[in-house]
Design a protein around this motif. Sequence first.
Motif, PDB file in Angstrom:
ATOM      1  N   VAL A 175       0.900  -1.154   0.000  1.00 23.95           N
ATOM      2  CA  VAL A 175       0.000   0.000   0.000  1.00 23.95           C
ATOM      3  C   VAL A 175       0.935   1.198   0.000  1.00 23.95           C
ATOM      4  O   VAL A 175       1.862   1.252   0.808  1.00 23.95           O
ATOM      5  CB  VAL A 175      -0.868   0.055   1.278  1.00 23.95           C
ATOM      6  CG1 VAL A 175      -1.748   1.299   1.253  1.00 23.95           C
ATOM      7  CG2 VAL A 175      -1.717  -1.202   1.405  1.00 23.95           C
ATOM      8  N   PHE A 176       0.736   2.115  -0.918  1.00 21.74           N
ATOM      9  CA  PHE A 176       1.628   3.270  -0.841  1.00 21.74           C
ATOM     10  C   PHE A 176       0.879   4.582  -0.921  1.00 21.74           C
ATOM     11  O   PHE A 176      -0.099   4.736  -1.638  1.00 21.74           O
ATOM     12  CB  PHE A 176       2.804   3.129  -1.809  1.00 21.74           C
ATOM     13  CG  PHE A 176       2.765   3.916  -3.081  1.00 21.74           C
ATOM     14  CD1 PHE A 176       3.072   5.267  -3.072  1.00 21.74           C
ATOM     15  CD2 PHE A 176       2.490   3.295  -4.281  1.00 21.74           C
ATOM     16  CE1 PHE A 176       3.072   5.985  -4.248  1.00 21.74           C
ATOM     17  CE2 PHE A 176       2.503   4.006  -5.462  1.00 21.74           C
ATOM     18  CZ  PHE A 176       2.792   5.362  -5.438  1.00 21.74           C
ATOM     19  N   LYS A 177       1.352   5.508  -0.070  1.00 19.71           N
ATOM     20  CA  LYS A 177       0.743   6.827   0.010  1.00 19.71           C
ATOM     21  C   LYS A 177       1.712   7.829  -0.607  1.00 19.71           C
ATOM     22  O   LYS A 177       2.828   7.999  -0.111  1.00 19.71           O
ATOM     23  CB  LYS A 177       0.502   7.197   1.483  1.00 19.71           C
ATOM     24  CG  LYS A 177      -0.404   8.391   1.635  1.00 19.71           C
ATOM     25  CD  LYS A 177      -0.394   8.934   3.038  1.00 19.71           C
ATOM     26  CE  LYS A 177       0.575  10.079   3.236  1.00 19.71           C
ATOM     27  NZ  LYS A 177       0.440  11.218   2.342  1.00 19.71           N
ATOM     28  N   PRO A 178       1.302   8.459  -1.719  1.00 18.00           N
ATOM     29  CA  PRO A 178       2.201   9.446  -2.325  1.00 18.00           C
ATOM     30  C   PRO A 178       2.498  10.598  -1.348  1.00 18.00           C
ATOM     31  O   PRO A 178       1.698  10.881  -0.461  1.00 18.00           O
ATOM     32  CB  PRO A 178       1.410   9.968  -3.526  1.00 18.00           C
ATOM     33  CG  PRO A 178       0.355   8.942  -3.778  1.00 18.00           C
ATOM     34  CD  PRO A 178       0.054   8.312  -2.457  1.00 18.00           C
ATOM     35  N   ALA A 179       3.633  11.242  -1.560  1.00 21.91           N
ATOM     36  CA  ALA A 179       4.000  12.386  -0.719  1.00 21.91           C
ATOM     37  C   ALA A 179       2.936  13.476  -0.826  1.00 21.91           C
ATOM     38  O   ALA A 179       2.252  13.587  -1.838  1.00 21.91           O
ATOM     39  CB  ALA A 179       5.345  12.930  -1.189  1.00 21.91           C
ATOM     40  N   LYS A 180       2.834  14.291   0.224  1.00 20.78           N
ATOM     41  CA  LYS A 180       1.803  15.341   0.238  1.00 20.78           C
ATOM     42  C   LYS A 180       2.026  16.346  -0.910  1.00 20.78           C
ATOM     43  O   LYS A 180       1.091  16.756  -1.590  1.00 20.78           O
ATOM     44  CB  LYS A 180       1.866  16.059   1.584  1.00 20.78           C
ATOM     45  CG  LYS A 180       0.739  17.006   1.808  1.00 20.78           C
ATOM     46  CD  LYS A 180       0.768  17.491   3.241  1.00 20.78           C
ATOM     47  CE  LYS A 180      -0.149  18.681   3.382  1.00 20.78           C
ATOM     48  NZ  LYS A 180       0.300  19.577   4.435  1.00 20.78           N
ATOM     49  N   HIS A 181       3.274  16.762  -1.097  1.00 18.52           N
ATOM     50  CA  HIS A 181       3.583  17.616  -2.243  1.00 18.52           C
ATOM     51  C   HIS A 181       4.266  16.710  -3.267  1.00 18.52           C
ATOM     52  O   HIS A 181       5.238  16.035  -2.940  1.00 18.52           O
ATOM     53  CB  HIS A 181       4.525  18.756  -1.850  1.00 18.52           C
ATOM     54  CG  HIS A 181       4.085  19.436  -0.592  1.00 18.52           C
ATOM     55  ND1 HIS A 181       2.949  20.200  -0.522  1.00 18.52           N
ATOM     56  CD2 HIS A 181       4.606  19.407   0.657  1.00 18.52           C
ATOM     57  CE1 HIS A 181       2.791  20.633   0.708  1.00 18.52           C
ATOM     58  NE2 HIS A 181       3.784  20.169   1.453  1.00 18.52           N
ATOM     59  N   GLY A 182       3.753  16.697  -4.475  1.00 17.98           N
ATOM     60  CA  GLY A 182       4.252  15.740  -5.458  1.00 17.98           C
ATOM     61  C   GLY A 182       3.269  14.597  -5.578  1.00 17.98           C
ATOM     62  O   GLY A 182       3.605  13.516  -6.061  1.00 17.98           O
ATOM     63  N   LEU A 184       0.352  14.638  -7.332  1.00 20.98           N
ATOM     64  CA  LEU A 184      -0.308  14.491  -8.639  1.00 20.98           C
ATOM     65  C   LEU A 184       0.530  13.689  -9.627  1.00 20.98           C
ATOM     66  O   LEU A 184      -0.001  13.069 -10.545  1.00 20.98           O
ATOM     67  CB  LEU A 184      -0.599  15.867  -9.239  1.00 20.98           C
ATOM     68  CG  LEU A 184      -1.744  16.641  -8.578  1.00 20.98           C
ATOM     69  CD1 LEU A 184      -1.842  18.034  -9.191  1.00 20.98           C
ATOM     70  CD2 LEU A 184      -3.070  15.921  -8.735  1.00 20.98           C
ATOM     71  N   LEU A 185       1.833  13.691  -9.436  1.00 19.32           N
ATOM     72  CA  LEU A 185       2.672  13.029 -10.437  1.00 19.32           C
ATOM     73  C   LEU A 185       2.492  11.518 -10.447  1.00 19.32           C
ATOM     74  O   LEU A 185       2.943  10.840 -11.371  1.00 19.32           O
ATOM     75  CB  LEU A 185       4.146  13.407 -10.258  1.00 19.32           C
ATOM     76  CG  LEU A 185       4.848  13.052  -8.950  1.00 19.32           C
ATOM     77  CD1 LEU A 185       5.384  11.651  -8.969  1.00 19.32           C
ATOM     78  CD2 LEU A 185       5.998  14.026  -8.739  1.00 19.32           C
ATOM     79  N   ILE A 186       1.841  10.984  -9.420  1.00 19.24           N
ATOM     80  CA  ILE A 186       1.590   9.545  -9.407  1.00 19.24           C
ATOM     81  C   ILE A 186       0.408   9.205 -10.328  1.00 19.24           C
ATOM     82  O   ILE A 186       0.334   8.109 -10.882  1.00 19.24           O
ATOM     83  CB  ILE A 186       1.325   9.061  -7.957  1.00 19.24           C
ATOM     84  CG1 ILE A 186       2.567   9.320  -7.068  1.00 19.24           C
ATOM     85  CG2 ILE A 186       0.933   7.593  -7.886  1.00 19.24           C
ATOM     86  CD1 ILE A 186       3.840   8.600  -7.508  1.00 19.24           C
TER      87      ILE A 186
END
Length: 482
Positions: A175-182, A184-186
């Motif tokens: 399970v991965f949580k993208p960084a708070k800033h950055g 959208l790039l996921i």
Amino acid sequence: NKLIKWNGPKSEVYSPILTENSKGELDKTLLGTIPTLGEKEAISALDAASKAYNKGQGEWPTMKVADRIKCMEVFVEKMKAQREEVVKYLIWEICKNTASAEKEFDRTIDYINDTIEDYKQMDRDSARFEKNSGIHAHIRRGPLGVVLCLGPYNYPLNETFCLLIPALIMGNTTVFKPAKHGVLLISPLLKAFKESFPPGVVNVLYGRGRAVASPIMKDGRVDVLALIGHSSSANALQDLHPKANRLRLVLGLEAKNPAIVLPDADLDLAVSECIAGTLSYNGQRCTALKIVYVHENIAAEFNKRYTEAVDKLKYGNPWEEGVSLTPLPEPGKVDYIQDLIQDAKDKGATVINNRGGEVMGNFIFPAVLFPVNKDMKVYEEEQFGPVVPIRTFSNIDEPLDDIAESNYGQQVSLFGKEVKTLAPLIDTLVNLVCRVNLNSSCQRGPDVYPFTGRKDSAVSTLSVHDALRSFSIRTFVASKDN
Ligand code: G3H
């Protein structure tokens, strides 16, 4: 692996770069929206990862090595097709200049390909049998279970993938949580995940850490907490787990890497390496040089050349030619840097470069502070931004003692020429930190080299080679001579 249609609440994502609005005023720029997920969705992502792992009996953890590699190769090809889109978000969301944004993308592709090659080698090695005391052993490496991955905003692609990719290829589900800033790039990569891996193997969770990562940790089904970021987040998440002391941790945390400039150093080289080390990406790197120790005999000359070089750095929007200083993505960061500067000034330091600390919107000019003492916040705290503390020393034991007493132990840069002086110093420094950079600034790469740290700087190691080992366990099949 389902691309879920989301009709719930959404959050708007703004760029730290200000652009003209319809009234002709400078305003924050809306880049897109993301779903605001909560506990229910977090647990359903964990259910999916847990089901796909199925206590080690799922399709992914039992898949043949060659087939898992195939999935990864399919993914990397699909990812390459999204380069332009991802780079655009790296520029707009976290203000990386174009060259750094492109480098982050390309470096990540290299990291995946190198991981695949290393995994193939690991598999070839495991085909060899060992024989001791009449027992034959076929030694392999196996997965650990469900991995929760959280990456930082300064490398929202590369450092998340430095966790995710080795975890996946070793047969774990994630399970991965993208960084708070950055964050959208996921999005351009979601389809690639879906089309490359079996259901439940990769689960991407948008949302705030507290809302989505906390319930997952409390649940207790996570086997590995993989995080690059702040130790306060890692500690808080670890503490929530019902078996916190059994949890495997793969953590890249804070650092306060020092440069030591000896009296015989090549000053031009030391200055240019210290510029790169202290101020690349505005100092927002865990590997950045965060304090500079200069021998008192050369301090005046070093400070003069260093501040002249700082004053020449070009600032502006990240896509502009030659720009290295850009706006800061973290809200409140400019205030924090100003506070560090004021505190140091109140306690006797001076800003020795032009315009140091001057603010324009989300941008702050780098401030070089001299002389810095131990009472100042900037001596102790990991500033992770454009402020450079300089201290002098007369005896090498002074910086050595400071480094030994520090809570951190990632890297050090050592500048000097005389081998007789350098050799014993290096022998001491490698016991205080994990990487000594001789006449060069601190950095993580090349990514085949161990990336780790002592004390509060890291748990586990994240080179291409080491990460495969960090996300797996040695297992073997033993048989007796007949
Ligand atoms: O934030 C820490 C990064 O791992 C730094 O990596 O030295 O390649 O910029 P870098």
